[in-house]
Enzyme design. Sequence first.
Site, mmCIF file in Angstrom:
data_model
loop_
_atom_site.group_PDB
_atom_site.id
_atom_site.type_symbol
_atom_site.label_atom_id
_atom_site.label_comp_id
_atom_site.label_asym_id
_atom_site.label_seq_id
_atom_site.Cartn_x
_atom_site.Cartn_y
_atom_site.Cartn_z
ATOM 1 N N ASP A 1 -0.873 2.731 8.552
ATOM 2 C CA ASP A 1 -1.466 2.067 9.722
ATOM 3 C C ASP A 1 -0.586 2.091 10.965
ATOM 4 O O ASP A 1 -1.075 1.826 12.065
ATOM 5 C CB ASP A 1 -1.779 0.596 9.401
ATOM 6 C CG ASP A 1 -2.947 0.461 8.446
ATOM 7 O OD1 ASP A 1 -3.636 1.474 8.217
ATOM 8 O OD2 ASP A 1 -3.158 -0.649 7.937
ATOM 9 N N THR B 1 3.838 2.784 6.032
ATOM 10 C CA THR B 1 2.436 2.358 5.972
ATOM 11 C C THR B 1 1.630 3.289 6.870
ATOM 12 O O THR B 1 2.086 3.611 7.973
ATOM 13 C CB THR B 1 2.243 0.892 6.412
ATOM 14 O OG1 THR B 1 0.890 0.717 6.834
ATOM 15 C CG2 THR B 1 3.118 0.501 7.576
ATOM 16 N N ARG C 1 1.066 -5.082 -6.003
ATOM 17 C CA ARG C 1 1.101 -6.311 -5.222
ATOM 18 C C ARG C 1 1.478 -7.397 -6.212
ATOM 19 O O ARG C 1 1.024 -7.392 -7.355
ATOM 20 C CB ARG C 1 -0.245 -6.557 -4.554
ATOM 21 C CG ARG C 1 -0.519 -5.460 -3.507
ATOM 22 C CD ARG C 1 -1.464 -5.883 -2.412
ATOM 23 N NE ARG C 1 -1.174 -5.174 -1.167
ATOM 24 C CZ ARG C 1 -1.754 -4.014 -0.796
ATOM 25 N NH1 ARG C 1 -2.660 -3.451 -1.563
ATOM 26 N NH2 ARG C 1 -1.431 -3.453 0.352
ATOM 27 N N GLY D 1 0.831 -1.206 0.000
ATOM 28 C CA GLY D 1 0.000 0.000 0.000
ATOM 29 C C GLY D 1 0.864 1.253 0.000
ATOM 30 O O GLY D 1 1.860 1.311 0.706
ATOM 31 N N ARG E 1 -6.673 -2.224 9.946
ATOM 32 C CA ARG E 1 -7.249 -3.574 10.008
ATOM 33 C C ARG E 1 -6.787 -4.306 11.261
ATOM 34 O O ARG E 1 -7.569 -4.940 11.937
ATOM 35 C CB ARG E 1 -6.844 -4.356 8.753
ATOM 36 C CG ARG E 1 -8.022 -5.037 8.112
ATOM 37 C CD ARG E 1 -7.713 -5.556 6.745
ATOM 38 N NE ARG E 1 -7.848 -4.539 5.733
ATOM 39 C CZ ARG E 1 -7.080 -4.430 4.660
ATOM 40 N NH1 ARG E 1 -6.090 -5.266 4.452
ATOM 41 N NH2 ARG E 1 -7.286 -3.483 3.781
ATOM 42 N N ASP F 1 1.510 -0.122 11.813
ATOM 43 C CA ASP F 1 1.342 -1.463 12.388
ATOM 44 C C ASP F 1 2.606 -2.324 12.310
ATOM 45 O O ASP F 1 2.525 -3.533 12.154
ATOM 46 C CB ASP F 1 0.164 -2.182 11.701
ATOM 47 C CG ASP F 1 0.383 -2.352 10.214
ATOM 48 O OD1 ASP F 1 1.332 -1.769 9.667
ATOM 49 O OD2 ASP F 1 -0.411 -3.082 9.589
ATOM 50 N N ASP G 1 4.772 -4.719 6.263
ATOM 51 C CA ASP G 1 5.339 -6.014 6.662
ATOM 52 C C ASP G 1 5.316 -7.049 5.534
ATOM 53 O O ASP G 1 6.210 -7.888 5.453
ATOM 54 C CB ASP G 1 4.701 -6.542 7.946
ATOM 55 C CG ASP G 1 3.223 -6.780 7.817
ATOM 56 O OD1 ASP G 1 2.609 -6.300 6.835
ATOM 57 O OD2 ASP G 1 2.654 -7.453 8.701
HETATM 58 P P1 ADP Z 1 2.546 -4.229 2.656
HETATM 59 O O1 ADP Z 1 3.994 -4.195 2.350
HETATM 60 O O2 ADP Z 1 1.920 -2.865 2.606
HETATM 61 O O3 ADP Z 1 2.248 -4.996 3.932
HETATM 62 P P2 ADP Z 1 1.510 -6.509 1.069
HETATM 63 O O4 ADP Z 1 1.248 -7.363 2.246
HETATM 64 O O5 ADP Z 1 0.503 -6.448 -0.003
HETATM 65 O O6 ADP Z 1 1.795 -4.989 1.450
HETATM 66 O O7 ADP Z 1 2.886 -7.005 0.414
HETATM 67 C C1 ADP Z 1 3.439 -6.334 -0.691
HETATM 68 C C2 ADP Z 1 4.157 -7.301 -1.575
HETATM 69 O O8 ADP Z 1 5.254 -7.892 -0.876
HETATM 70 C C3 ADP Z 1 3.351 -8.498 -2.067
HETATM 71 O O9 ADP Z 1 2.510 -8.198 -3.149
HETATM 72 C C4 ADP Z 1 4.453 -9.447 -2.486
HETATM 73 O O10 ADP Z 1 5.000 -9.071 -3.742
HETATM 74 C C5 ADP Z 1 5.509 -9.198 -1.403
HETATM 75 N N1 ADP Z 1 5.362 -10.224 -0.354
HETATM 76 C C6 ADP Z 1 4.401 -10.305 0.589
HETATM 77 N N2 ADP Z 1 4.541 -11.420 1.348
HETATM 78 C C7 ADP Z 1 5.623 -12.075 0.864
HETATM 79 C C8 ADP Z 1 6.289 -13.290 1.204
HETATM 80 N N3 ADP Z 1 5.862 -14.079 2.191
HETATM 81 N N4 ADP Z 1 7.378 -13.629 0.469
HETATM 82 C C9 ADP Z 1 7.824 -12.849 -0.542
HETATM 83 N N5 ADP Z 1 7.222 -11.701 -0.912
HETATM 84 C C10 ADP Z 1 6.153 -11.297 -0.231
#
Ligand code: ADP
Length: 319
Positions: free
Chosen positions: A127, A125, A72, A11, A171, A129, A103
């Site tokens: 949030d 982020t 994503r 995000g 969330r 969080d 995260d």
């Molecule tokens: P944020 O970083 O805001 O928490 P997301 O949870 O959507 O956002 O994660 C962003 C991107 O990070 C995902 O679309 C993916 O490309 C990568 N990612 C998330 N989880 C994993 C994972 N377990 N292993 C490798 N890449 C990951």
Amino acid sequence: MKKIGVLTSGGDAPGMNAAIRAVTRKCIYHGIEIYGIMNGFQGLIDGNIKKMEVGSVGDIIQRGGTKLLSARCDEFKTAEGQQKGIEQLEKFGIQGLIVIGGDGSFRGAKALTDKGFPCIGVPATIDNDIAGTDFTIGFDTALNTIIEAIDKIRDTATSHECTYVIEVMGRNAGDLALWAGLADGAESILIPEHTDDFDDVVDRLLRGHERGKKHSIIILAEGVGSGIDYGERIEKATNFETRVTVLGHIQRGGSPTAADRVLASRLAAKAVDLLLEGQAGRMVGIQNNRLINHDINKILEEKHTIDMDMYQLSRELSI
Ligand code: ADP
């Protein structure tokens, strides 16, 4: 280390641009080549990578969103996707990567580090969080956007003598709701970290009404449930006209506050320092206004905690 890459992922958050600027300028200051990777991990897999110059990050410190775009990318969660990413980095001669995001993005950074490619995470982020840092980039701006919106809603709430339920983002973390509630004197704050007693919320509204209060504001973090449903329950229980506002994506955008620009600049520059020191698999953060860094594995295992003293204070001030 002669070449570093930077990407924003997950995000978007206001202040990401200030972070990209700081990484870019700090690298150039040290004589390091800096490469911007477009569209997060998707762009990494696709090789959507371009060299950044001093001017590439001009006039962006005040802009919301991210110049490098974000995406994503599920493919990056697979070992094959990660391998493709490493091949692209090697093709460009990039030796270290700075990942700006939440995260989920740090899980991607961890995966690359585990495969031998050094990464540093910069928490961004709205949030707030993430464990191991008092603040994440974007939180302060989103908070101020919420305050501005609530102040406006308050004007109309006073004129119409009604109860307002305002649903804000968060969330898993109630920081936005808690800080906004304290900053705006909300009657009740509903956060995912604490189960609020519905009867107590209703009692507060009734007590306020008896004292002649013209309006009441309840702030609810999205993780608690639907603001619309909650508003209906409140109206039924109190018989006061109740309106609901779901602030939604306006909380994500806008020009970053001074606090977010400064935080982003400090954290991002520190991330470059860590790579140059030969560190890997770390997340930069701020605690008690000091820059710190933690093992990214530890950060991913830990849960961000909310300041329950602040929550208690908000209750005491909204008797
Ligand atoms: P944020 O970083 O805001 O928490 P997301 O949870 O959507 O956002 O994660 C962003 C991107 O990070 C995902 O679309 C993916 O490309 C990568 N990612 C998330 N989880 C994993 C994972 N377990 N292993 C490798 N890449 C990951």
